[in-house]
Structure formats: C-alpha cells, structure tokens
Design an enzyme around this catalytic site. Structure first.
Site, PDB file in Angstrom:
ATOM      1  N   ARG A 102       0.809  -1.216   0.000  1.00 22.52           N
ATOM      2  CA  ARG A 102       0.000   0.000   0.000  1.00 22.52           C
ATOM      3  C   ARG A 102       0.842   1.266   0.000  1.00 22.52           C
ATOM      4  O   ARG A 102       0.552   2.220  -0.731  1.00 22.52           O
ATOM      5  CB  ARG A 102      -0.960  -0.017   1.197  1.00 22.52           C
ATOM      6  CG  ARG A 102      -1.788   1.253   1.398  1.00 22.52           C
ATOM      7  CD  ARG A 102      -2.377   1.825   0.119  1.00 22.52           C
ATOM      8  NE  ARG A 102      -3.128   0.854  -0.668  1.00 22.52           N
ATOM      9  CZ  ARG A 102      -3.443   1.028  -1.943  1.00 22.52           C
ATOM     10  NH1 ARG A 102      -3.033   2.115  -2.595  1.00 22.52           N
ATOM     11  NH2 ARG A 102      -4.128   0.112  -2.588  1.00 22.52           N
ATOM     12  N   LYS A 137       5.134  25.176  -4.339  1.00 16.87           N
ATOM     13  CA  LYS A 137       3.872  24.835  -3.670  1.00 16.87           C
ATOM     14  C   LYS A 137       3.727  23.316  -3.604  1.00 16.87           C
ATOM     15  O   LYS A 137       2.875  22.712  -4.258  1.00 16.87           O
ATOM     16  CB  LYS A 137       2.704  25.483  -4.396  1.00 16.87           C
ATOM     17  CG  LYS A 137       2.761  27.005  -4.350  1.00 16.87           C
ATOM     18  CD  LYS A 137       1.659  27.635  -5.175  1.00 16.87           C
ATOM     19  CE  LYS A 137       1.784  29.158  -5.163  1.00 16.87           C
ATOM     20  NZ  LYS A 137       0.775  29.809  -6.018  1.00 16.87           N
ATOM     21  N   LYS A 169       9.018  39.556  -4.648  1.00 16.91           N
ATOM     22  CA  LYS A 169       7.572  39.521  -4.820  1.00 16.91           C
ATOM     23  C   LYS A 169       6.951  40.842  -4.367  1.00 16.91           C
ATOM     24  O   LYS A 169       7.650  41.740  -3.889  1.00 16.91           O
ATOM     25  CB  LYS A 169       6.999  38.333  -4.041  1.00 16.91           C
ATOM     26  CG  LYS A 169       7.568  36.991  -4.513  1.00 16.91           C
ATOM     27  CD  LYS A 169       7.151  35.843  -3.634  1.00 16.91           C
ATOM     28  CE  LYS A 169       5.693  35.493  -3.809  1.00 16.91           C
ATOM     29  NZ  LYS A 169       5.417  34.912  -5.140  1.00 16.91           N
ATOM     30  N   GLU A 199       8.775  39.712  -9.565  1.00 21.55           N
ATOM     31  CA  GLU A 199       7.374  39.440  -9.874  1.00 21.55           C
ATOM     32  C   GLU A 199       6.639  40.754 -10.125  1.00 21.55           C
ATOM     33  O   GLU A 199       6.786  41.710  -9.369  1.00 21.55           O
ATOM     34  CB  GLU A 199       6.747  38.703  -8.692  1.00 21.55           C
ATOM     35  CG  GLU A 199       5.259  38.475  -8.784  1.00 21.55           C
ATOM     36  CD  GLU A 199       4.712  37.900  -7.494  1.00 21.55           C
ATOM     37  OE1 GLU A 199       4.959  36.702  -7.244  1.00 21.55           O
ATOM     38  OE2 GLU A 199       4.067  38.643  -6.730  1.00 21.55           O
ATOM     39  N   ASP A 221       2.608  37.560 -12.513  1.00 20.92           N
ATOM     40  CA  ASP A 221       1.861  36.829 -11.493  1.00 20.92           C
ATOM     41  C   ASP A 221       0.360  36.933 -11.717  1.00 20.92           C
ATOM     42  O   ASP A 221      -0.243  37.975 -11.471  1.00 20.92           O
ATOM     43  CB  ASP A 221       2.222  37.366 -10.109  1.00 20.92           C
ATOM     44  CG  ASP A 221       1.556  36.573  -8.997  1.00 20.92           C
ATOM     45  OD1 ASP A 221       1.441  35.344  -9.146  1.00 20.92           O
ATOM     46  OD2 ASP A 221       1.150  37.182  -7.998  1.00 20.92           O
TER      47      ASP A 221
END
Length: 267
Positions: A102, A137, A169, A199, A221
């Site tokens: 599993r 992410k 950013k 960004e 972005d």
C-alpha cells in the site's frame, strides 16, 4: 533519459510511510490469514493511461519490509503507459508483499498523477519555445519527489528552495519602497552566482521594472489573459530577458503562441 533520485533521498520518506502504516506493530490482518512460508508472484499493472513516475519508491517499500523480495521494473520512469500495462513484478513472501504494497502504491499513484497532469499541460504548448515550470507549492517533505514527478512529465523546476535564487515579490517591493530599491538591495546582497527574478502584476509594473538594471528574469503573477497576452507579444518582439508567467493551465490556450517563456504551475 530521466535520472532517478538516489535511494538515500527516497528511503526516509518510504520508511516514514511504512512506520505510519504499521502503527504499533505488524500487519495483523496479513499475519492472521497468511502463513509465514506462503509465496506469491504479483504483477503490478496500470489501471488507466498516464505517465509513470515513482517506481523506485515501490521497490523500496518492498525491500525495507523484506530485502529478500525480488522486484523487477517493467517500465521506465517518464514512460507513457496504457491501461493494464505491466509496470513491475514482485516475488517472494506473501506476508511481506501484502504488508509493503500500500505504501508503495500510494507513492507511485501520487507521483504518476503529477507526471500525467504535467504531460497534459506540456502538450498544450507543444510547438512553441515555452516550458512548463513547477513552483515551491509542494507538500512538506515531498518537494524533491513531487518536482521529480514534474520532470517525468516533461516539465522543469523553478526554485527548489528559498536559497536557490532571489525572487522579489509584491510584499518585498512594498516593504522596500519601490522595485528599484528592492532590486538594488538584492544585487548588493547576492553573490555573483545568484539570479534575481522580479514578480510583477501589471503591464505598468513591467514597464517600471525594465528601467532597472540587474534583473535576470521577470515573473508575471496571475495576470489576466488579455494583458498577459499583450505583454508576451511585446516582450517577444523586444527580445528582452527571460520571462515567466504564473497561470492556471486552462488559461494557456487563451494566450498567443508564447516565445521565450516559462509557465509556472503549482498548487
């Protein structure tokens, strides 16, 4: 050919998964029903079409439970597979196979899903110079294997971590006071091997940025398709430095054929 991750990176993840699954002891169901001398030969097949990634974690799931199990890989990492294709064969103790299966299947299913989704997005920009690039992410602890799965699907990686490169950013710009201030501080801090990317959210910010020296790459972005498309065409015509855009996959088809651009994908 896709290079596999070394076992020394994979083993801690597999070991943690097995320890979680075993709980406070052994596989009580298997031990109750299966004899210690029972043997089995298991053929692992794909249920659906997709792109394969993560078989090394399956191998380790079995071998950490029982090093005597024989594991045979029948498909390459990054290979396109069809329903019912044989991807691996494992032989040996039935108890060991049932105990370890599993965790291994969870890993290969998850990573193959990422590879398959990536391959679909990569196909959407086929015939252009665009690349599909994944972000940070990722699930904690799984970054290396999830980014590996993106590579298996034909994508590439953006930063692996915060120490890879400087990415300025909107929050950084707000605290620094301006794009120019942020870039100047970054360039003064960065070593000669460190890239600087900035960004921007609007075409106006991009115009401001292009008057600033020392920027290696630009990231658009979540810019809406119409202004983003205009920026891509203008940017391509100007032959400016490397451009990246963060966009949901469904927006790619709304854009003009991109030039020198990486589309960042993550979620």
């Amino acid at each position: 050919m896709l290079a596999s991750l070394p076992d020394i990176m994979l083993e801690p993840l597999v070991r943690a998964g097995l320890l979680e699954d075993l709980g406070r002891g052994a596989d009580v169901t298997t031990n109750a029903l299966i004899g210690p001398d029972d043997k089995v030969r298991v053929v692992v097949r794909s249920r659906v079409a997709g792109v394969l990634a993560g078989l090394d974690l399956v191998r380790l799931s079995f071998h950490l439970i029982d090093p005597s199990l024989r594991f045979e890989r029948c498909a390459a990492e990054g290979a396109s597979i069809a329903p019912q294709d044989v991807v691996a064969v494992v032989e040996g103790s039935a108890r060991s196979v049932l105990t370890g299966e599993r965790v291994g299947l969870n890993f290969v299913s998850h990573l193959s899903g990422i590879a398959t989704a990536t391959a679909e997005i990569v196909r959407s920009v086929h015939g252009t110079k665009a690349q599909i690039c994944c972000t940070r992410k990722t699930l904690p602890g799984f970054r290396a294997i999830q980014k590996y799965a993106v590579r298996a699907g034909g994508g590439i990686s953006h930063r692996m971590g915060l120490d890879d490169a400087i990415l300025i950013k909107d929050n950084h710009i707000a605290l620094a006071g301006s794009i120019q201030n942020a870039v100047e501080r970054a360039r003064a801090y960065a070593g000669h091997m460190t890239k600087i990317e900035v960004e921007v959210d609007t075409p106006e910010q991009l115009q401001e940025l292009l008057s600033v020296n020392g920027v290696d790459a630009v990231l658009l972005d979540n810019m809406p398709p119409k202004p983003c498309g205009s920026v891509l065409l203008w940017y391509k015509a100007k032959c400016l430095p490397r451009l990246r855009a963060v966009l949901p996959p469904k927006r790619l088809r709304l854009l003009p054929k991109p030039g020198l651009i990486c589309f960042l994908w993550g979620g």
